[in-house]
Design an enzyme around this catalytic site. Structure first.
Site, short mmCIF file in Angstrom:
data_model
loop_
_atom_site.label_atom_id
_atom_site.label_comp_id
_atom_site.label_asym_id
_atom_site.label_seq_id
_atom_site.Cartn_x
_atom_site.Cartn_y
_atom_site.Cartn_z
N ARG A 1 0.87 -1.17 0.00
CA ARG A 1 0.00 0.00 0.00
C ARG A 1 0.91 1.22 0.00
NH1 ARG A 1 -5.24 1.51 3.57
NH2 ARG A 1 -6.07 0.10 2.00
N HIS B 1 -7.42 0.82 -6.33
CA HIS B 1 -7.61 -0.06 -5.16
C HIS B 1 -8.30 -1.34 -5.65
CE1 HIS B 1 -7.75 -1.34 -1.15
NE2 HIS B 1 -8.56 -0.45 -0.60
N GLN C 1 -10.14 -3.92 -3.18
CA GLN C 1 -11.42 -3.39 -2.69
C GLN C 1 -12.52 -3.65 -3.72
OE1 GLN C 1 -12.27 -1.65 0.35
NE2 GLN C 1 -14.25 -2.22 -0.48
N ASP D 1 -17.34 7.38 -1.11
CA ASP D 1 -16.05 7.25 -0.42
C ASP D 1 -15.67 8.64 0.09
OD1 ASP D 1 -13.55 6.37 0.48
OD2 ASP D 1 -12.61 6.52 -1.50
N CYS E 1 -16.48 1.94 0.84
CA CYS E 1 -15.32 1.06 1.10
C CYS E 1 -14.84 1.16 2.53
CB CYS E 1 -14.20 1.39 0.12
SG CYS E 1 -13.63 3.10 0.28
N ARG F 1 -13.83 -8.51 1.92
CA ARG F 1 -12.39 -8.32 1.66
C ARG F 1 -11.65 -9.61 2.04
NH1 ARG F 1 -10.19 -3.21 1.50
NH2 ARG F 1 -8.37 -4.39 0.83
N1 NVA Z 1 -10.03 6.85 -1.29
C1 NVA Z 1 -9.63 6.40 0.04
C2 NVA Z 1 -9.82 4.93 0.16
C3 NVA Z 1 -9.48 4.36 1.51
C4 NVA Z 1 -9.65 2.87 1.59
C5 NVA Z 1 -8.20 6.78 0.28
O1 NVA Z 1 -7.36 6.58 -0.61
O2 NVA Z 1 -7.90 7.30 1.36
N1 CP Z 2 -11.24 -0.01 2.53
C1 CP Z 2 -9.97 -0.10 2.93
O1 CP Z 2 -9.05 -0.40 2.17
O2 CP Z 2 -9.78 0.16 4.26
P1 CP Z 2 -8.40 0.33 5.03
O3 CP Z 2 -7.83 1.66 4.62
O4 CP Z 2 -8.78 0.29 6.47
O5 CP Z 2 -7.49 -0.79 4.64
#
Ligand code: NVA
Ligand code: CP
Length: 309
Positions: free
Chosen positions: A108, A135, A138, A230, A269, A297
């Site tokens: 990540r 992502h 997800q 989101d 998400c 997930r």
């Molecule tokens: N769009 C959000 C998704 C988190 C799972 C982010 O990147 O923070």
């Molecule tokens: N939806 C998701 O990826 O959550 P986290 O940021 O908690 O991993």
């Protein structure tokens, strides 16, 4: 032809063929059903997954770790802050070294390019656990959830409201491959990246999915069977000067939901910013499936890991 994903990197849903996408979803349904009926299969006994995190995570980190445990393997949480990566060791060298220790890597991070570079130099499969751009895990899980709830994906219309971010991008790419119509509804200036929109629209020609952009929430909600939102401000973008006011008409609240299908499913998400992109009343209400979505997930990633590792 038999689908074989052994050794494959999962960087974007766009890289999967339609057959591969459906194979992953079928496998996830099978694994979930087995697990819930008490089956305990251990196909990853002796295998280790390295998980590099440059950003916070609850769902991704825990679901991958539990997935490995349930399948008989082991997961290592590697906070990038504590790796030599933070002191300038290259991604390429990190990839080469980790490949000598682990059987797969989840990462990540911020840039999609970094994930691609890690995959290029790693000799083990690399899975994208979220970048600023995409992502995929997800959205693969989300496709599983929609299929479970509505019995199919093809021909269903999903409306995404809010910021044209990584989730919006992966939804377009996933929808295009699965035949799911995806409308991305954002304020002006927060549209998804044009290159991803084009990539999705091109892929959608093969499935007949409609991938559309709009700035008008009240009209577009009428067509939607699934409503998805989101955060307005994604991780890493907190410092940008954004006028939150522009997002307010896109909040998923009772009044907006009342304009749509009475049984439209509401997805997020997570993590949610209650009172911003979605109200508590809606996220805790009867149309919300956000926690089933979160649970998937685990099941989807168990399928993915059992296929690529
Ligand atoms: N769009 C959000 C998704 C988190 C799972 C982010 O990147 O923070
Ligand atoms: N939806 C998701 O990826 O959550 P986290 O940021 O908690 O991993």
């Amino acid at each position: 032809m038999e689908v074989d994903l052994k050794g494959r990197d999962i960087l974007s849903i766009h890289d999967l063929s339609r057959e591969e996408l459906h194979h992953i979803l079928d496998r996830a349904e099978f694994i979930k059903k087995g697990y819930l009926s008490g089956e305990r299969i251990k196909p990853l006994e002796g295998k280790t997954l390295g998980m590099i995190f440059q950003k916070s995570s609850t769902r991704t980190r825990i679901s991958f770790e539990v997935a490995m445990n349930q399948l008989g393997g082991h997961a290592l949480y590697l906070n990038a802050r504590d790796l030599q990566l933070k002191r300038g060791e290259t991604i390429a060298d990190t990839a080469r070294v980790l490949s000598r220790f682990v059987d797969g890597i989840v990462i990540r991070t911020y840039s999609q390019q970094e994930v691609a570079e890690l995959a290029q130099y790693a000799s083990v499969p690399v899975v994208n656990g979220l970048t600023d751009l995409l992502h995929p895990c997800q959205v693969l899980s989300d496709l599983l959830t929609i299929k479970e709830k509505l019995g199919r994906l093809a021909g269903i219309t999903l409306l995404y409201l809010g910021d044209g971010n990584n989730i919006a991008h992966s939804l377009m790419l996933g929808g295009a491959k699965a035949g799911l119509n995806v409308t991305i509804c954002t304020p002006e200036g927060r549209e998804p990246e044009a290159s991803i929109t084009h990539q999705a629209q091109k892929a959608a020609r093969a499935t007949g999915a409609k991938i559309e952009l709009t700035t008008e929430p009240r009209q577009s909600i009428k067509e939607a069977r699934v409503i998805y939102t989101d955060t307005w401000i994604s991780m890493g973008r907190e410092g940008e000067a954004v006028d939150i006011e522009i997002f307010k008409p896109y909040q998923v609240n009772r009044e907006l939901l009342a304009q749509g299908h009475p049984e439209a499913l509401v997805m997020h998400c997570l993590p949610a910013h209650r009172g911003e992109e979605i109200t508590s009343e809606v996220i805790d209400g009867p149309q919300s499936i956000v926690f089933d979505q979160a649970e998937n997930r685990l099941h989807l990633q168990k399928a993915l890991l059992s296929l690529v590792l």
